[in-house]
Design an enzyme around this catalytic site. Sequence first.
Site, PDB file in Angstrom:
ATOM      1  N   GLY A 264      -5.318   5.685  -1.884  1.00 53.22           N
ATOM      2  CA  GLY A 264      -5.978   5.232  -0.564  1.00 53.22           C
ATOM      3  C   GLY A 264      -5.874   6.493   0.332  1.00 53.22           C
ATOM      4  O   GLY A 264      -5.693   7.494  -0.268  1.00 53.22           O
ATOM      5  N   HIS A 265      -6.513   6.207   1.557  1.00 54.76           N
ATOM      6  CA  HIS A 265      -6.646   7.132   2.312  1.00 54.76           C
ATOM      7  C   HIS A 265      -5.573   7.971   2.938  1.00 54.76           C
ATOM      8  O   HIS A 265      -4.454   7.562   2.841  1.00 54.76           O
ATOM      9  CB  HIS A 265      -7.731   6.947   3.626  1.00 54.76           C
ATOM     10  N   ASN A 266      -5.480   9.388   3.068  1.00 56.33           N
ATOM     11  CA  ASN A 266      -4.630  10.122   3.466  1.00 56.33           C
ATOM     12  C   ASN A 266      -3.269  10.401   2.510  1.00 56.33           C
ATOM     13  O   ASN A 266      -2.242  10.858   2.999  1.00 56.33           O
ATOM     14  CB  ASN A 266      -4.016   9.703   4.856  1.00 56.33           C
ATOM     15  N   VAL A 267      -3.336  10.072   1.536  1.00 56.50           N
ATOM     16  CA  VAL A 267      -2.445  10.073   0.473  1.00 56.50           C
ATOM     17  C   VAL A 267      -2.148  11.592  -0.015  1.00 56.50           C
ATOM     18  O   VAL A 267      -3.180  12.174  -0.200  1.00 56.50           O
ATOM     19  CB  VAL A 267      -2.570   9.117  -0.864  1.00 56.50           C
ATOM     20  N   SER A 284      -1.517   6.721   3.304  1.00 56.59           N
ATOM     21  CA  SER A 284      -0.807   7.670   3.849  1.00 56.59           C
ATOM     22  C   SER A 284       0.620   7.899   3.057  1.00 56.59           C
ATOM     23  O   SER A 284       1.531   8.217   3.766  1.00 56.59           O
ATOM     24  CB  SER A 284      -0.448   7.321   5.352  1.00 56.59           C
TER      25      SER A 284
END
Length: 381
Positions: A264-267, A284
Site C-alpha cells: 500500500g501507499h507510504n509503506v 504507512s
Amino acid sequence: MTQSSLTQLPLTLAAIADALDARIEGDGSILIRRAVHPSEAEGPEDLALAMDKDLLALLPGSKAVAAVVAEGVEVPDGIRGRIVVPRPRYAMAGMLDLFERPVHAEPGVSPQAYVAPDAVVAPDASIAPFAYVGPRARIGAGAVVLPHVTIGADAVIGEGCLLHPGARIGERVEMGARCIIHPNAAVGNDGFSFVTPEPGSVESAKTTGRVVGTNVLIRRVNSIGTVILGDDVEIGAGATIDRGTVTATRIGSGTKIDNLVQIGHNVQVGTNCMLCGHVGIAGSTIIGDRVVLAGKVGVADHVKIGSDAVVAANSGVGMDIPPKSVWMGYPAVPRARAFEQYKGLARLKRLYADVSDLKKRLTALDGGPVKVETEPTEQQE
C-alpha cells in the site's frame, strides 16, 4: 542480437567448481554443457545436480558421469568426477548463474516501440516492439525493456534493469540498478486512500467497536508521491506497489517480492527483505531490514515490523513486531504463545469431557438426579 550468457560452454568440471568455490573430487577435466536433474541426463556432458538425498539415489541409473553432491555423502560407482558443496541450495544459485539462459533482447530502440522525443535512453539499452517510454523518462545503460511494457513520464529506470512483458511503471517512479520486474507487475499505482466529510463507519468501528457513522460521501485522496526502488529489487508477476500520498513508497535494496503481493501507499520496506506470495501490506506500515513475511501474511496499516523478524504463513499482523522475533497466527502473536494457544484448543474436547464427568460426580454426591451429558456436536464446539 540475442543476449548470450557470460559463460562460454562447455566448461570443465574444475572450472565450475572454481566458480562455486567448492571442492572437486575425481576427474576435473570432464567437459560440461548442461546442468540437469539426474533422471534427465543424456550423456557424459550433462552435470547431474544430486545435492538432495532422493536425487543422489538416482545417480546409479543416470547417464551422467559428473555430479554435484552435498558434503558427507557416499557417491555411487560410475560417477568419475564430483563437486562437493557444503550448502546445496546456495550452490544451486551459483550453478544456475553459470548455465543461465538470458532473455532475447534486440539492441537499441525498435521502430515498433514508442519513445517520447525528450526521453533519454542509454545507447546500449534495449527497447522492444510495442513498449512505451513516456516524456522525460530515463532508461539506464544495459537496461532491457521487453514488449508491452509501459514507462510513465519522468520515470527513472536504472542501469541493467530487466522489465518483463506487460510490466507497468508509473509516472515519476525511480528504480535503482539491476532491478527485475516480472510480467504484469504494476509499480506506482494510486494508493487506496479515501475520506468521508464526517467520521465514517471505519473510524467509529475502530474507536468504539460499533458502527456509528455512515459513509454518505467517499472522496478520493490523490497520490502525488511516487515509488522508489533500491538496487537489485525483484518484483514478481502481478505484484502491485502503490505510490505514496505525498512522499514516496520505498523498497530497500536487495528486497525480493513474490507474485501477487500488494504493497500500500507510504509503506517503507527495508533492505534484503523477502515478501512471499499473496502478502498484503496496508498503508504507512514500516518494515525493517531482512524481514521475511511468508505466504498470505496480512499486515494492518501503520504497523512497525522490526529488522530480522519472521512472520509465518497466513498470519494477520495487527500490532508492532519487535526485531529478531518469530510471530504466527491470526491475530499474530509470538511463536511460543501461538503454540500454547494451539495446544489449548486441542485440549478443549478432553477438558469438556472432564468437566462433564466432574458435574456428574458432584450431582451424585448432592443426591440429586444424574443428568447424562452427551458429546457436543461440531456446531456446539
